[in-house]
Design a protein around this motif. Structure first.
Motif, PDB file in Angstrom:
ATOM      1  N   ASP A   1      10.154  -5.522  -7.158  1.00  0.00           N
ATOM      2  CA  ASP A   1      11.425  -6.302  -7.069  1.00  0.00           C
ATOM      3  C   ASP A   1      11.523  -7.349  -5.827  1.00  0.00           C
ATOM      4  OD1 ASP A   1      12.134  -5.454  -9.671  1.00  0.00           O
ATOM      5  OD2 ASP A   1      13.773  -4.277  -9.119  1.00  0.00           O
ATOM      6  N   GLN A   2      11.341  -6.618  -4.906  1.00  0.00           N
ATOM      7  CA  GLN A   2      11.426  -7.256  -3.464  1.00  0.00           C
ATOM      8  C   GLN A   2      10.181  -8.003  -2.860  1.00  0.00           C
ATOM      9  OE1 GLN A   2      13.035  -4.664  -0.602  1.00  0.00           O
ATOM     10  NE2 GLN A   2      14.161  -3.361  -2.097  1.00  0.00           N
ATOM     11  N   ARG A   3       9.052  -7.736  -3.913  1.00  0.00           N
ATOM     12  CA  ARG A   3       7.842  -8.233  -3.670  1.00  0.00           C
ATOM     13  C   ARG A   3       7.301  -7.767  -2.018  1.00  0.00           C
ATOM     14  NH1 ARG A   3       7.764 -14.421  -4.412  1.00  0.00           N
ATOM     15  NH2 ARG A   3       5.676 -13.998  -3.681  1.00  0.00           N
ATOM     16  N   ALA A   4       7.506  -6.453  -1.650  1.00  0.00           N
ATOM     17  CA  ALA A   4       7.131  -5.923  -0.391  1.00  0.00           C
ATOM     18  C   ALA A   4       5.794  -5.811  -0.224  1.00  0.00           C
ATOM     19  CB  ALA A   4       8.159  -4.846  -0.306  1.00  0.00           C
ATOM     20  N   GLY A   5       5.256  -6.216   0.830  1.00  0.00           N
ATOM     21  CA  GLY A   5       4.181  -5.881   1.180  1.00  0.00           C
ATOM     22  C   GLY A   5       3.758  -4.971   2.362  1.00  0.00           C
ATOM     23  N   GLY A   6       2.656  -4.424   2.560  1.00  0.00           N
ATOM     24  CA  GLY A   6       2.715  -3.396   4.004  1.00  0.00           C
ATOM     25  C   GLY A   6       2.384  -2.252   3.434  1.00  0.00           C
ATOM     26  N   ILE A   7       2.367  -1.278   4.190  1.00  0.00           N
ATOM     27  CA  ILE A   7       2.389   0.137   4.134  1.00  0.00           C
ATOM     28  C   ILE A   7       3.589   1.087   4.100  1.00  0.00           C
ATOM     29  CG2 ILE A   7       1.370   2.456   5.208  1.00  0.00           C
ATOM     30  CD1 ILE A   7      -0.479   0.465   6.727  1.00  0.00           C
ATOM     31  N   PHE A   8       3.576   1.767   3.058  1.00  0.00           N
ATOM     32  CA  PHE A   8       4.583   2.726   2.810  1.00  0.00           C
ATOM     33  C   PHE A   8       4.332   4.031   2.302  1.00  0.00           C
ATOM     34  CE2 PHE A   8       5.994  -1.663   1.353  1.00  0.00           C
ATOM     35  CZ  PHE A   8       6.954  -1.659   1.809  1.00  0.00           C
ATOM     36  N   ASN A   9       4.708   5.032   3.290  1.00  0.00           N
ATOM     37  CA  ASN A   9       4.373   6.423   3.056  1.00  0.00           C
ATOM     38  C   ASN A   9       5.513   6.924   1.994  1.00  0.00           C
ATOM     39  OD1 ASN A   9       2.438   6.579   4.744  1.00  0.00           O
ATOM     40  ND2 ASN A   9       3.688   7.348   6.515  1.00  0.00           N
ATOM     41  N   VAL A  10       5.002   7.397   0.922  1.00  0.00           N
ATOM     42  CA  VAL A  10       5.811   7.961  -0.330  1.00  0.00           C
ATOM     43  C   VAL A  10       5.863   9.374  -0.311  1.00  0.00           C
ATOM     44  CG1 VAL A  10       6.343   7.646  -2.688  1.00  0.00           C
ATOM     45  CG2 VAL A  10       5.290   5.606  -1.278  1.00  0.00           C
ATOM     46  N   THR A  11       6.550  10.206   0.310  1.00  0.00           N
ATOM     47  CA  THR A  11       6.702  11.358   0.482  1.00  0.00           C
ATOM     48  C   THR A  11       8.137  11.961   0.792  1.00  0.00           C
ATOM     49  OG1 THR A  11       6.170  12.990   2.153  1.00  0.00           O
ATOM     50  CG2 THR A  11       6.316  10.988   2.982  1.00  0.00           C
ATOM     51  N   ASP A  12       8.201  13.184   0.482  1.00  0.00           N
ATOM     52  CA  ASP A  12       9.578  13.789   0.765  1.00  0.00           C
ATOM     53  C   ASP A  12      10.168  13.853   2.375  1.00  0.00           C
ATOM     54  OD1 ASP A  12       8.182  15.798   1.693  1.00  0.00           O
ATOM     55  OD2 ASP A  12       8.680  17.014   0.031  1.00  0.00           O
ATOM     56  N   ASN A  13      11.265  14.306   2.509  1.00  0.00           N
ATOM     57  CA  ASN A  13      11.463  14.452   3.960  1.00  0.00           C
ATOM     58  C   ASN A  13      11.159  15.749   4.650  1.00  0.00           C
ATOM     59  OD1 ASN A  13      12.969  12.170   3.532  1.00  0.00           O
ATOM     60  ND2 ASN A  13      15.137  13.079   3.185  1.00  0.00           N
ATOM     61  N   GLU A  14      10.921  16.581   4.217  1.00  0.00           N
ATOM     62  CA  GLU A  14      10.578  17.902   4.413  1.00  0.00           C
ATOM     63  C   GLU A  14       8.936  18.309   4.254  1.00  0.00           C
ATOM     64  OE1 GLU A  14      11.917  22.742   4.138  1.00  0.00           O
ATOM     65  OE2 GLU A  14      13.685  20.732   3.921  1.00  0.00           O
TER      66      GLU A  14
ATOM     67  N   LEU B   1       0.923  -1.076  -0.156  1.00  0.00           N
ATOM     68  CA  LEU B   1      -0.036  -0.001  -0.054  1.00  0.00           C
ATOM     69  C   LEU B   1       0.735   1.194   0.127  1.00  0.00           C
ATOM     70  CD1 LEU B   1      -2.621  -1.072   2.767  1.00  0.00           C
ATOM     71  CD2 LEU B   1      -2.784  -1.338   0.305  1.00  0.00           C
ATOM     72  N   PHE B   2       1.010   2.074  -1.137  1.00  0.00           N
ATOM     73  CA  PHE B   2       1.763   3.073  -1.230  1.00  0.00           C
ATOM     74  C   PHE B   2       0.894   4.335  -1.103  1.00  0.00           C
ATOM     75  CE2 PHE B   2       3.263  -0.548  -3.304  1.00  0.00           C
ATOM     76  CZ  PHE B   2       4.433  -0.512  -2.990  1.00  0.00           C
ATOM     77  N   ARG B   3       1.042   5.173   0.054  1.00  0.00           N
ATOM     78  CA  ARG B   3       0.440   6.227   0.605  1.00  0.00           C
ATOM     79  C   ARG B   3       1.233   7.444  -0.010  1.00  0.00           C
ATOM     80  NH1 ARG B   3      -1.501   4.225   6.502  1.00  0.00           N
ATOM     81  NH2 ARG B   3      -3.084   2.840   5.788  1.00  0.00           N
ATOM     82  N   LEU B   4       0.739   8.188  -1.132  1.00  0.00           N
ATOM     83  CA  LEU B   4       1.433   9.195  -1.826  1.00  0.00           C
ATOM     84  C   LEU B   4       0.990  10.590  -1.403  1.00  0.00           C
ATOM     85  CD1 LEU B   4       0.992   8.122  -5.632  1.00  0.00           C
ATOM     86  CD2 LEU B   4       2.637   7.119  -3.676  1.00  0.00           C
ATOM     87  N   ALA B   5       2.069  11.153  -1.300  1.00  0.00           N
ATOM     88  CA  ALA B   5       1.768  12.862  -0.786  1.00  0.00           C
ATOM     89  C   ALA B   5       1.504  13.493  -2.044  1.00  0.00           C
ATOM     90  CB  ALA B   5       2.945  13.237  -0.141  1.00  0.00           C
ATOM     91  N   GLY B   6       1.623  14.769  -2.170  1.00  0.00           N
ATOM     92  CA  GLY B   6       1.323  15.458  -3.290  1.00  0.00           C
ATOM     93  C   GLY B   6       2.315  15.420  -4.321  1.00  0.00           C
ATOM     94  N   ILE B   7       1.819  15.101  -5.639  1.00  0.00           N
ATOM     95  CA  ILE B   7       2.718  14.514  -6.687  1.00  0.00           C
ATOM     96  C   ILE B   7       2.954  15.594  -7.555  1.00  0.00           C
ATOM     97  CG2 ILE B   7       2.990  13.014  -8.621  1.00  0.00           C
ATOM     98  CD1 ILE B   7       0.640  11.326  -7.200  1.00  0.00           C
TER      99      ILE B   7
END
Length: 293
Positions: A203-216, A154-160
């Motif tokens: 590639d890693q077949r990774a499951g779970g939650i990932f916040n896809v966002t910058d550092n600031e 699950l990829f939770r994206l910030a403002g793109i």
């Protein structure tokens, strides 16, 4: 090595960046689009594009889903739920070689945090109907993965933003404004960093939650000021948020004030962001001239 086949439900801005990044890594890449014209253009580029209106089931899409080893869903749900699950759930369950599913969601599921931090362990706090639909879709895809015994990321994206979609474009079109709501911050993410995260997860077949966002996380008016300075525009005046004329959709984004942490993409996927702050990304877009798209 078994041939890998990628199929994407919704070849939009972010998913297309992912495709460009991994073109040589899959035996075939296909996906859905909304128009026949876009499908023809993508097929000419070697992408097996199929038209999907979100309502009508397609045998060709069902067959493509069943063939996939990696499946990405980037179509937003509506009040009726997730259209891909509604129409192609059986095809997904029947896919003999499907090894991983990626679902593109949004940090909007965290709702308002009063300016505080939310990470992957934070529970959803969805208030708007759009965000509640996302939470329900995340749960449905996770349950499907459990039923099929494959990982779902699950990829939770910030403002793109990225080429063609950025503050420089808004400045050039005369639509950029410095809206000031005291204490308000947003996270953002460059589309190329989204592509890198999806590549690593697939590639890693990774499951779970990932916040896809910058550092600031940063105030939106600071982003406009920085871009204007880079591009040589005179400083834009501050516009108090309460005086701004905004659409209900635009105003709703300011209802949530939160800072999003992105630890999982670093610790679990080993991804180092190419553009960790808006300053890095905007500087690169301006210096390369790629901001126009």
């Amino acid at each position: 090595m078994t041939a890998r086949h990628l199929f994407i439900l919704g070849l939009g801005y972010s998913a297309s960046a992912f495709v460009r990044r991994v073109r040589g890594d899959y035996a075939s890449i296909g996906g859905t689009v909304r128009s026949a014209e876009k499908a023809r253009r993508l097929r000419a580029e070697g992408i097996d594009a199929l038209v999907f209106d979100g309502v009508t089931p397609s045998p060709a899409i069902g067959e493509a889903v069943r063939r996939a080893t990696h499946l990405v869903q980037s179509i937003a749900p509506d009040s009726s739920g997730d259209s891909a699950l509604r129409l192609y759930r059986d095809a997904i369950l029947a896919a003999p070689d499907l090894a991983w599913i990626g679902y593109l969601s949004t940090v909007g599921v965290y709702g308002d945090q009063g300016g505080g931090w939310a990470d992957e362990a934070s529970p959803p706090n969805a208030v708007s109907e759009r965000a509640r639909n996302r939470v329900e879709a995340e749960a449905a895809w996770t349950a499907l993965g459990e039923e099929k015994a494959i990982p779902v990321g699950l990829f939770r994206l910030a403002g793109i933003y990225g080429p063609g979609r950025n503050t420089f474009v808004n400045l050039a079109e005369g639509t950029a404004r410095r809206l000031v709501k005291p204490g308000q911050v947003f996270n953002r993410i460059h589309v190329d960093d989204i592509a890198a995260v999806l590549e690593a997860a697939a590639d890693q077949r990774a499951g779970g939650i990932f916040n896809v966002t910058d550092n600031e996380p940063a105030p939106p008016q600071d982003v406009v000021a920085f871009a204007a300075s880079l591009a040589g525009y005179p400083p834009l005046p501050d516009i108090p948020f309460e005086n701004a004329q905004l659409s209900p959709m635009a105003r709703s984004f300011y209802a949530d004030n939160k800072r999003i942490a992105n630890g999982a993409l670093k610790s679990r996927l080993g991804v180092e962001l190419k553009y960790p702050t808006y300053r890095d990304a905007l500087s690169a877009l301006w210096d390369s001239g790629s901001w126009r798209g």
